[in-house]
Design a protein around this motif. Structure first.
Motif, short mmCIF file in Angstrom:
data_model
loop_
_atom_site.label_atom_id
_atom_site.label_comp_id
_atom_site.label_asym_id
_atom_site.label_seq_id
_atom_site.Cartn_x
_atom_site.Cartn_y
_atom_site.Cartn_z
N UNK A 137 0.90 -1.30 0.09
CA UNK A 137 0.15 -0.03 -0.03
C UNK A 137 0.76 1.21 -0.10
N UNK A 138 2.01 1.19 -0.44
CA UNK A 138 2.83 2.50 -0.46
C UNK A 138 2.57 3.24 -1.73
N UNK A 139 3.14 4.41 -1.78
CA UNK A 139 2.86 5.26 -2.94
C UNK A 139 3.35 4.66 -4.08
N UNK A 140 4.84 4.03 -3.98
CA UNK A 140 5.35 3.05 -5.16
C UNK A 140 4.79 2.13 -5.44
N UNK A 141 3.85 1.26 -4.48
CA UNK A 141 3.04 0.10 -4.77
C UNK A 141 1.97 0.38 -6.14
N UNK A 142 1.76 1.87 -6.12
CA UNK A 142 0.69 2.13 -6.86
C UNK A 142 1.37 2.86 -8.21
N UNK A 143 2.12 3.99 -7.96
CA UNK A 143 2.57 5.09 -8.76
C UNK A 143 3.92 4.84 -9.57
N UNK A 144 4.73 4.05 -9.00
CA UNK A 144 6.13 3.61 -9.63
C UNK A 144 5.96 2.85 -11.01
N UNK A 145 6.94 2.68 -11.84
CA UNK A 145 6.66 1.79 -13.06
C UNK A 145 6.06 0.63 -12.86
N UNK A 146 6.80 -0.42 -11.87
CA UNK A 146 6.10 -1.68 -11.65
C UNK A 146 4.84 -1.43 -10.84
N UNK A 147 4.55 -0.39 -10.19
CA UNK A 147 3.46 -0.24 -9.63
C UNK A 147 2.08 -0.01 -10.64
N UNK A 148 2.42 0.68 -11.55
CA UNK A 148 1.39 1.19 -12.48
C UNK A 148 0.92 -0.42 -13.15
N UNK A 149 1.97 -1.17 -13.50
CA UNK A 149 1.58 -2.58 -13.95
C UNK A 149 0.83 -3.15 -13.09
N UNK A 150 0.98 -3.14 -11.77
CA UNK A 150 0.27 -4.01 -10.92
C UNK A 150 -1.39 -3.18 -10.71
N UNK A 151 -1.46 -1.93 -10.95
CA UNK A 151 -2.61 -1.37 -10.94
C UNK A 151 -3.45 -1.62 -12.20
N UNK A 152 -2.69 -1.67 -13.30
CA UNK A 152 -3.34 -2.30 -14.41
C UNK A 152 -3.96 -3.59 -14.49
N UNK A 153 -2.96 -4.49 -13.71
CA UNK A 153 -3.57 -5.87 -13.67
C UNK A 153 -4.84 -5.85 -12.78
#
Ligand SMILES: [Zn+2]
Length: 345
Positions: A204-220
């Motif tokens: 649940x960190x900012x990077x969990x959602x908004x970093x490059x790998x985070x964006x891929x996680x949100x897309x999924x």
């Protein structure tokens, strides 16, 4: 031995330039960029992202091997921009989600390099500090004002410099602005994304959602099966609704970080935003940020149009961390312990 022009000759052979040769290195979570003799080379980083099964201490050893292998002849210098949380005052490395996952260390990287090649001058700085040095170089000196640099790439980081004294104040561990590992602020309807993992081992960190790998996680999580970084760039450009929804979600926690900065530190006159994610999406990133900042305002955040001046998107290729590392080596910005700055006479 004779000096001919800017080249030292020894028995007719060109040996080394009169000025010590500088090698500049940018160590990111995905790539290492090495600039030597005016040529920029790119190689895969020895990182957790590229080598998920390799233990972090081995990856650090491989990084040291790489840096030593590219060092110039005796008398030269190496300036390194390192994508890790580190103490810029001492050169001690604390950790890096993209490079070494959740492994926390207290490693004297600068000391290791100096012992490996004592005939070369070594400078190692945090990459966000380097980005800040490059960005702040173009912001006029102004007593009492500060400027920040926020990078959104495989990790997320922020650093703020005092524009009057040209100093960057850090805590007793040498850290400042590790905002990527703060809890992500999300609207109630997206609370489910608060369970997404972060490279640091948290959730649940900012990077969990908004970093490059985070964006891929949100897309999924949003069921966007077509997602790749290239698809995202093109689909945002083409006005694709799904891509813009994704952009709105992943910029929300970043907007909240910016809002917090200005509520607590209104003397921050401008924040430059760069990094691979921002470079990929371009001007749409700033538009999405400004929409959040203007939209959910309250009296606390000041006039809505103030955001226009405060949020500056850096032109491609964003902040030049190689140049920033060199500027830091030359003392253009000085990193100081907050306590030392407080107790300065
Ligand atoms: Zn984290």
């Amino acid at each position: 031995m004779a000096v001919r022009g800017d080249v030292v000759t020894d028995g007719g052979a060109v040996r080394s330039p009169v000025r010590p040769l500088t090698v500049r290195v940018d160590v990111g979570g995905t790539w290492i960029r090495t600039e030597s003799d005016g040529v920029l080379r790119r190689s895969p980083a020895p990182s957790r992202i590229n080598h998920p099964g390799v233990p972090a201490p081995v990856l650090v050893d491989r990084l040291v091997e790489h840096l030593v292998s590219v060092a110039p002849a005796a008398g030269g210098q190496v300036v390194v921009s390192l994508g890790a949380a580190m103490d810029d005052v001492t050169g001690t490395v604390r950790g890096s989600g993209p490079l070494w996952g959740d492994w926390l260390m207290d490693r004297d990287l600068l000391g290791v390099l100096r012992r490996a090649r004592p005939d070369v001058v070594w400078h190692v700085f945090n990459d966000v500090t380097c980005g800040l040095a490059d960005f702040a170089d173009a912001v006029p000196r102004e007593a009492g004002a500060s400027a920040g640099y926020l990078t959104i790439s495989s990790g997320i980081g922020l650093k703020i410099a005092d524009l009057g004294t040209r100093t960057v104040r850090v805590d007793e561990n040498g850290l400042q602005g590790e905002v990527g590992h703060l809890p992500a602020v999300l609207p109630p309807e997206l609370a489910g994304l608060g369970h997404l993992p972060c490279e640091c081992g948290g959730v649940g960190h900012v990077a969990s959602v908004s970093s490059g790998p985070g964006i891929a996680r949100v897309a999924a999580a949003l069921g966007i099966g077509a997602y790749t970084t290239e698809w995202f760039r093109q689909a945002v450009d083409a006005g694709d609704e799904g891509a813009h929804t994704l952009l709105a979600v992943v910029t929300r926690p970043v907007a909240e970080v910016l809002r917090t900065i200005w509520v607590i530190q209104p003397w921050v006159v401008v924040v430059g935003i760069g990094g691979g994610v921002v470079e990929g999406v371009g001007g749409h990133y700033r538009t999405a940020l400004l929409r959040h900042l203007r939209g959910a305002g309250s009296y606390a955040a000041g006039p809505a149009d103030a955001w226009e001046h405060r949020v500056r998107l850096l032109d491609r290729p964003g902040a030049d961390v190689l140049r920033g590392a060199q500027l830091l080596a030359e003392g253009a910005l000085v990193v100081t312990r907050a306590q030392e700055a407080d107790h300065r006479p």
